[in-house]
Design an enzyme around this catalytic site. Structure first.
Site, PDB file in Angstrom:
ATOM      1  N   ASP A  66       0.544  -1.165   0.015  1.00 24.76           N
ATOM      2  CA  ASP A  66      -0.451  -0.238   0.012  1.00 24.76           C
ATOM      3  C   ASP A  66       0.634   1.053   0.411  1.00 24.76           C
ATOM      4  O   ASP A  66       0.318   2.117  -0.399  1.00 24.76           O
ATOM      5  CB  ASP A  66      -0.865  -0.110   1.174  1.00 24.76           C
ATOM      6  CG  ASP A  66      -0.015  -0.419   2.440  1.00 24.76           C
ATOM      7  OD1 ASP A  66       1.130  -0.876   2.792  1.00 24.76           O
ATOM      8  OD2 ASP A  66      -0.476   0.467   3.146  1.00 24.76           O
ATOM      9  N   HIS A 271      -3.577   8.073   7.121  1.00 25.99           N
ATOM     10  CA  HIS A 271      -3.331   6.183   7.441  1.00 25.99           C
ATOM     11  C   HIS A 271      -4.495   4.946   8.111  1.00 25.99           C
ATOM     12  O   HIS A 271      -4.660   4.832   8.570  1.00 25.99           O
ATOM     13  CB  HIS A 271      -1.853   5.939   7.809  1.00 25.99           C
ATOM     14  CG  HIS A 271      -1.154   4.305   6.894  1.00 25.99           C
ATOM     15  ND1 HIS A 271      -1.832   3.269   7.860  1.00 25.99           N
ATOM     16  CD2 HIS A 271      -0.982   3.622   6.082  1.00 25.99           C
ATOM     17  CE1 HIS A 271      -1.603   2.130   7.141  1.00 25.99           C
ATOM     18  NE2 HIS A 271      -1.247   2.613   6.492  1.00 25.99           N
TER      19      HIS A 271
END
Length: 320
Positions: A66, A271
């Site tokens: 990611d 995040h």
């Protein structure tokens, strides 16, 4: 041109309909740095006001998907769109091997050179310096080798006039220029006005720190001490602290506590786990400890703050 961050992705490992995987572009007086390149990064760049080919440096914090799975596609698009300028990529060991394998099996012959720089070291280490900024890397605390970054603008020695000085003393361009060079100002009646009463000290150097993914550690405090803006991992809320520890991530309380201990100006949370449809409670938790906390959102643009307000500065006369 300023010093600001364009958030391309503010989500965690799994993207959602409104949060892409980690990616940011930091603009320091026109010098553009891409930090991380999660899946879909080139689409996010297209949706933002960032020109893809204007990115000259890429920083990859670690080799979880990611944070870099979007990089092969981005580099390929740069090639297809005619890029010829070299590209600097800083990353942990292994990224060059992955990219070169992809280019080899896809028979991609890039029109430009990639300069690979391997991140290493167990302390703060400067990795780049130019006329616009300095970039340093440092190890942070995740489940694999991971690095944080500090981007520091170059110090400007130019002094600025205090507000209303131009009007008060009816300064000419030449007089204003000399004052900015450090000279006193003499009035028509012979009165000398000391330079220190006419100019405002230069703005303090701004520093932007990026720490994602990482868990909380007091070892980060001396590295982050006094940064202008800290972008920190906020994957979980405080109720999931044990889960955060097990996965090498941070929580709201940990991010805010570290920001307070490090005496930073502003905290930027990012995040966020896909489990959170509404992050307002997470921001509230952090603000209870560190009030100057904001949350990253995709395609938002955030200025890196400074202690000195622009309203203190006289901008009526420019240097000749």
């Amino acid at each position: 041109m300023g010093f600001f961050v364009t958030v391309l992705g503010s989500g965690a490992a799994i993207p959602t309909g409104h949060r892409s995987c980690s990616a940011q572009v930091v603009n320091v007086e026109g010098f553009k740095i891409l930090i991380d390149a999660g899946e879909g990064v080139q689409n996010q760049i297209r949706r933002s006001h960032v020109k893809m080919q204007s990115i000259s440096t890429i920083l990859i914090s670690h080799l979880h998907g990611d944070h870099f799975f979007g990089l092969p596609g981005l580099v390929s698009s740069m090639h297809l769109c005619g890029r010829t300028e070299p590209l600097d990529i800083f990353a942990p060991q292994g990224l060059e091997e992955v990219l070169e394998a992809i280019f080899r099996v896809s028979n991609t012959q890039l029109n430009f050179q990639i300069n690979y720089h391997t991140l290493s070291g167990d302390t703060l280490c400067q990795i780049l310096e130019n006329k616009k900024c300095k970039i340093s890397s440092f190890p942070i605390y995740h489940s694999i080798e991971t690095y944080g970054f500090i981007i520091e603008e170059e110090k400007k020695n130019r002094m600025v006039l205090r507000r209303n000085v131009c009007k008060q003393y009816n300064l000419t361009d030449d007089e204003a220029f000399k004052i900015r060079q450090g000279f006193d100002h003499t009035l028509p009646d012979g009165t000398v006005i000391p330079n220190g009463e006419l100019v405002q000290p230069s703005k303090p150097v701004r520093r932007y720190a990026y720490c994602c993914d990482t868990s909380y550690s007091e070892a980060l405090i001396p590295i982050l001490k006094g940064v202008s803006m800290l972008c920190f991992d906020c994957t979980f809320d405080s109720k999931n602290a044990d889960l955060a520890i097990s996965k090498g991530h941070g929580t709201t309380v940990q991010a805010a506590t570290l920001a307070k201990q490090s005496e930073v100006l502003q905290l930027l949370l990012t995040h966020f786990s896909a489990r959170y449809k509404d992050i307002t409670p997470l921001v509230d938790e952090a603000q209870a400890i560190f009030p100057n906390t904001i949350a990253a959102s995709d395609l938002s643009v955030v200025d890196v703050p400074t202690m000195l307000s622009d309203t203190d500065i006289d901008t009526q006369i420019d240097e000749p």
